[in-house]
Motif scaffolding. Structure first.
Motif, mmCIF file in Angstrom:
data_model
loop_
_atom_site.group_PDB
_atom_site.id
_atom_site.type_symbol
_atom_site.label_atom_id
_atom_site.label_comp_id
_atom_site.label_asym_id
_atom_site.label_seq_id
_atom_site.Cartn_x
_atom_site.Cartn_y
_atom_site.Cartn_z
ATOM 1 N N GLU A 31 -106.906 55.813 127.947
ATOM 2 C CA GLU A 31 -106.177 57.081 128.005
ATOM 3 C C GLU A 31 -106.386 57.786 129.346
ATOM 4 O O GLU A 31 -105.436 58.272 129.968
ATOM 5 C CB GLU A 31 -106.620 57.982 126.849
ATOM 6 C CG GLU A 31 -105.721 59.199 126.684
ATOM 7 C CD GLU A 31 -106.191 60.131 125.569
ATOM 8 O OE1 GLU A 31 -106.986 59.707 124.720
ATOM 9 O OE2 GLU A 31 -105.763 61.297 125.587
ATOM 10 N N ALA A 32 -107.659 57.806 129.794
ATOM 11 C CA ALA A 32 -107.965 58.474 131.066
ATOM 12 C C ALA A 32 -107.305 57.723 132.231
ATOM 13 O O ALA A 32 -106.803 58.346 133.173
ATOM 14 C CB ALA A 32 -109.472 58.546 131.261
ATOM 15 N N ALA A 37 -103.033 57.434 136.281
ATOM 16 C CA ALA A 37 -101.915 56.646 136.808
ATOM 17 C C ALA A 37 -100.631 57.466 136.792
ATOM 18 O O ALA A 37 -99.853 57.454 137.760
ATOM 19 C CB ALA A 37 -101.748 55.365 135.982
ATOM 20 N N GLU A 38 -100.436 58.201 135.723
ATOM 21 C CA GLU A 38 -99.235 59.040 135.619
ATOM 22 C C GLU A 38 -99.245 60.118 136.701
ATOM 23 O O GLU A 38 -98.205 60.424 137.300
ATOM 24 C CB GLU A 38 -99.180 59.683 134.224
ATOM 25 C CG GLU A 38 -97.806 60.247 133.899
ATOM 26 C CD GLU A 38 -97.739 60.841 132.494
ATOM 27 O OE1 GLU A 38 -98.543 60.446 131.630
ATOM 28 O OE2 GLU A 38 -96.870 61.709 132.284
ATOM 29 N N THR A 39 -100.434 60.647 136.965
ATOM 30 C CA THR A 39 -100.556 61.727 137.958
ATOM 31 C C THR A 39 -100.097 61.265 139.342
ATOM 32 O O THR A 39 -99.397 62.011 140.045
ATOM 33 C CB THR A 39 -102.023 62.211 138.025
ATOM 34 O OG1 THR A 39 -102.432 62.598 136.713
ATOM 35 C CG2 THR A 39 -102.173 63.398 138.960
ATOM 36 N N VAL A 40 -100.462 60.043 139.732
ATOM 37 C CA VAL A 40 -100.132 59.594 141.091
ATOM 38 C C VAL A 40 -98.762 58.901 141.166
ATOM 39 O O VAL A 40 -98.355 58.439 142.225
ATOM 40 C CB VAL A 40 -101.215 58.650 141.678
ATOM 41 C CG1 VAL A 40 -102.540 59.388 141.775
ATOM 42 C CG2 VAL A 40 -101.358 57.374 140.860
ATOM 43 N N HIS A 62 -105.871 49.654 137.686
ATOM 44 C CA HIS A 62 -107.285 49.836 137.327
ATOM 45 C C HIS A 62 -108.048 48.653 137.912
ATOM 46 O O HIS A 62 -107.521 47.538 137.965
ATOM 47 C CB HIS A 62 -107.457 49.881 135.803
ATOM 48 C CG HIS A 62 -108.822 50.327 135.378
ATOM 49 N ND1 HIS A 62 -109.912 49.478 135.391
ATOM 50 C CD2 HIS A 62 -109.290 51.549 134.961
ATOM 51 C CE1 HIS A 62 -110.980 50.158 134.970
ATOM 52 N NE2 HIS A 62 -110.635 51.403 134.718
ATOM 53 N N VAL A 63 -109.282 48.897 138.331
ATOM 54 C CA VAL A 63 -110.050 47.840 139.004
ATOM 55 C C VAL A 63 -110.269 46.617 138.104
ATOM 56 O O VAL A 63 -110.480 45.501 138.593
ATOM 57 C CB VAL A 63 -111.386 48.419 139.559
ATOM 58 C CG1 VAL A 63 -112.360 48.718 138.415
ATOM 59 C CG2 VAL A 63 -112.026 47.487 140.579
ATOM 60 N N GLU A 96 -102.233 50.512 128.668
ATOM 61 C CA GLU A 96 -101.896 51.875 129.102
ATOM 62 C C GLU A 96 -101.240 51.872 130.489
ATOM 63 O O GLU A 96 -100.317 52.634 130.754
ATOM 64 C CB GLU A 96 -103.165 52.749 129.164
ATOM 65 C CG GLU A 96 -103.695 53.181 127.818
ATOM 66 C CD GLU A 96 -102.965 54.382 127.242
ATOM 67 O OE1 GLU A 96 -102.253 55.065 127.990
ATOM 68 O OE2 GLU A 96 -103.105 54.613 126.021
ATOM 69 N N MET A 97 -101.765 51.012 131.370
ATOM 70 C CA MET A 97 -101.347 51.033 132.774
ATOM 71 C C MET A 97 -99.956 50.410 132.972
ATOM 72 O O MET A 97 -99.153 50.911 133.771
ATOM 73 C CB MET A 97 -102.366 50.282 133.640
ATOM 74 C CG MET A 97 -103.736 50.922 133.717
ATOM 75 S SD MET A 97 -103.748 52.461 134.637
ATOM 76 C CE MET A 97 -103.371 51.875 136.279
#
Lengths: 108, 511
Positions: A31-32, A37-40, A62-63, A96-97
């Motif tokens: 979720e975080a 991801a949505e923010t950027v 994500h790494v 999520e990503m």
């Protein structure tokens, strides 16, 4: 994503060009990761930071996602990320990503 | 000779009005979005004092239920209550806001806290019933002021308002006209930290049968800073708190290190005692108003109560070895050094396994780990996950990489060597230290043989370094050695001198 980091991402995008940036996340769960991801890509969903309403559309992973893992020397990856890979729910993070990238990334 | 953990206390102060007035999530929202839905809804999400007292994690914090019992209660916990819960517990108490506001004035020696006359009259009676509020402490409470004066101080002189049940009952005045370090906001924040620390000290001595006069040194390890424009953060919270608590023979100082500070301070205390510098050192900290309602937006969005409605505090007494209480193993101190690196793997190795390696111990040789014991009821709805569980998974995963455990045993490791979190998200308060008092009792009761206390800190918040930080130490059952090995008794010394004199005399005779 905290306000200071949003500001830095915005500044980098202005300085280097959004098409030249890749954001690599290290959040501890899906979720975080999705929120960051949505923010950027599509803008700050909490309407609190400098990226509110700013659709940068940056490339973001994500790494622990395979796209990043495959780019890194296996020994270095194991030393730096191996333990966390065992701990994190990587499938949940990918789930999520992926849709966020598909919907909002402009430079894939 | 190792020092021992002789006692601990844990307290909470229920401060719903301070959630509204002083929590930074709320104060920021009032500036950037004063008409927001969140601010409108917030008040209806606040809990009552009775709800806060019966909230299972709070009962665990003050010692009325063991974390193992808390783990048996199905999550989420916000809709559960402990039947017949008491405000007083084995380790401390949960103080209501009216009493706490009076305690703030008791802790104020510069006449900066002004309280309404009728509020003082009503609350003083309650405080007089409090078992730890002795006459000399209550004598510090002033009679009070007229309501008009308080309103004027708030509206015209930048005083920080103090509310109780939605009514203005007092204020904290600024201590300087120009200096922002002595603004009403900073003084308020520091006095709340001081008052929660003092309450922890009073509970520590009362719940553990300790003489106040026996305390030599106090170390405050909160995250606040007191001082003026010429020495911001000069301190000394520790001595200020010791004064109000009546520790007449103590001096003290402050240790800072963000959330890692309590563990740094406990290592310092154990070293001071082991070195013989002091016999009884108290490590204590008060809570932080800024963090009240920190994740409130997520809680309100999800229809939950505001769960960050309490200030936390704790105190731990570290003493010379008495042959009974659990020992602090200073040879098993772990530390994140400047060169360690910041990957989670490097951090956990530095904090957990490097010290164990020195004693040829496996990860499974430590019965319980206590790292970041944040209550997951608070963090999970806010998207931060279950923080203690994340730590146990990391420690377990490192164990798998080292071959200490099998990968299939990772889940059972987190249960056998871990615990559910129960501490409020007050920065330094949940960091390792909430388990110290319980671990002491569990070791004394023979339930466990040892525990590792881990403090971790995010130094980047101060913008002075990007480095991570952390330290750890191990406590274990007392080995029963109250005298240092290799030392000699008085009789032995006399014998050695006599032997030397004899030898000298015989040499003289021979000449």
């Amino acid at each position: 994503m905290d306000l200071e980091n949003q500001k830095r991402v915005k500044e980098f995008a202005e300085k280097y060009g959004a098409e030249n940036l890749v954001v690599v996340l290290g959040a501890a769960e899906g979720e975080a990761s999705g929120l960051a991801a949505e923010t950027v890509t599509n803008g700050d969903p909490t309407f609190a930071g400098p990226l509110t309403g700013v659709q940068l559309g940056l490339t973001v992973y994500h790494v622990c996602e395979p796209e990043i893992k495959n780019e890194v020397d296996a020994a270095v990856y194991d030393e730096q990320v191996g333990m966390m890979e065992m701990v994190l729910d990587v499938d949940d993070i990918i789930a999520e990503m992926t849709p966020i990238r598909e919907d909002f990334c402009k430079y894939l | 000779m190792n020092s021992v953990i002789k006692g601990a206390s844990y307290i909470l102060a229920f401060t719903p009005e301070m959630v509204m007035q002083n929590g930074t999530t709320q104060t920021t929202e009032k500036i950037v979005n004063p008409e927001s839905e969140y601010l409108k809804q917030l008040e209806s999400h606040l809990r009552t004092y009775e709800q806060v007292v019966s909230y299972p994690p709070n009962q665990a914090y003050i010692g009325n239920i063991h974390p193992n019992e808390l783990a048996q209660i199905e999550q989420p916990w916000h809709d559960k209550a402990i039947e017949g819960a008491s405000r007083f517990g084995k380790y401390g108490e949960i103080m209501p806001e009216d009493e706490f506001i009076c305690l703030m004035q008791i802790c104020d020696v510069f006449d900066l806290v002004k309280l309404d006359k009728s509020f003082v009259a009503a609350t003083k009676e309650k405080l007089e019933q409090h078992p730890l509020m002795t006459a000399d402490i209550i004598a510090r409470l002033k009679e009070g002021e007229d309501a008009e004066l308080i309103s004027k101080l708030v509206s015209e002189e930048h005083s920080e308002a103090l509310y109780y049940n939605k009514e203005l009952v007092g204020c904290v005045k600024r201590a300087h006209d120009v200096d922002v370090n002595l603004s009403a906001h900073v003084i308020h924040e520091n006095l709340t930290s001081k008052a929660t620390n003092v309450l922890s000290l009073l509970n520590l001595v009362a719940k553990n049968n300790i003489n106040k006069e026996d305390i030599d040194y106090v170390i405050d390890c909160s995250e606040e800073a007191c001082g003026d424009m010429n020495q911001r953060g000069g301190g000394n919270f520790a001595k200020a708190c010791a004064e109000i608590a009546g520790f007449v023979n103590a001096t003290g100082s402050d240790v800072r290190g963000f959330c890692a500070a309590p563990t740094h301070a406990l290592i310092t205390a154990a070293s001071l005692v082991k070195a013989g510098t002091f016999k009884n050192v108290v490590v204590s900290a008060g809570g932080c108003t800024a963090k009240l309602g920190m994740n409130g937006k997520d809680h309100v969005k999800k229809g939950l109560p505001i769960l960050e409605d309490v200030l936390g505090g704790f105190a731990v007494l570290v003493s010379a070895n008495d042959g009974i209480n659990p020992e602090i193993r200073l040879d098993l101190v772990g530390r994140h050094s400047v060169g360690t690196g910041s990957s989670p793997q490097a951090v956990i190795s530095a904090l957990v396994t490097e010290s164990l390696d020195r004693a040829n111990m496996k990860i499974t040789d430590i019965d319980k780990y206590s790292a970041e014991m944040q209550n997951p009821d608070i963090t999970k709805p806010a998207g931060a996950g279950d923080v203690p569980m994340a730590n146990y998974k990391m420690i377990g995963a490192l164990g798998v990489k080292r071959g200490d455990i099998e990968k299939k045993d990772l889940a059972s490791f987190t249960v056998d060597h871990g615990m559910v979190g129960w501490a409020p998200t007050q920065g330094h308060i949940p960091s390792g230290v909430p388990y110290v008092g319980i671990a002491r009792q569990d070791i004394l009761d023979g339930k466990i043989k040892n525990a590792m206390i881990i403090g971790k800190g995010s130094l980047f918040l101060g913008r002075m370094t990007n480095l991570f930080d952390g330290v750890s130490f191990v406590i274990e059952a007392n080995q029963g050695k109250t005298k240092e090995e290799g030392t000699v008794s008085e009789e032995q010394i006399k014998g050695l001198i006599a032997q030397a004199l004899k030898n000298f005399a015989s040499n003289l005779l021979a000449e």
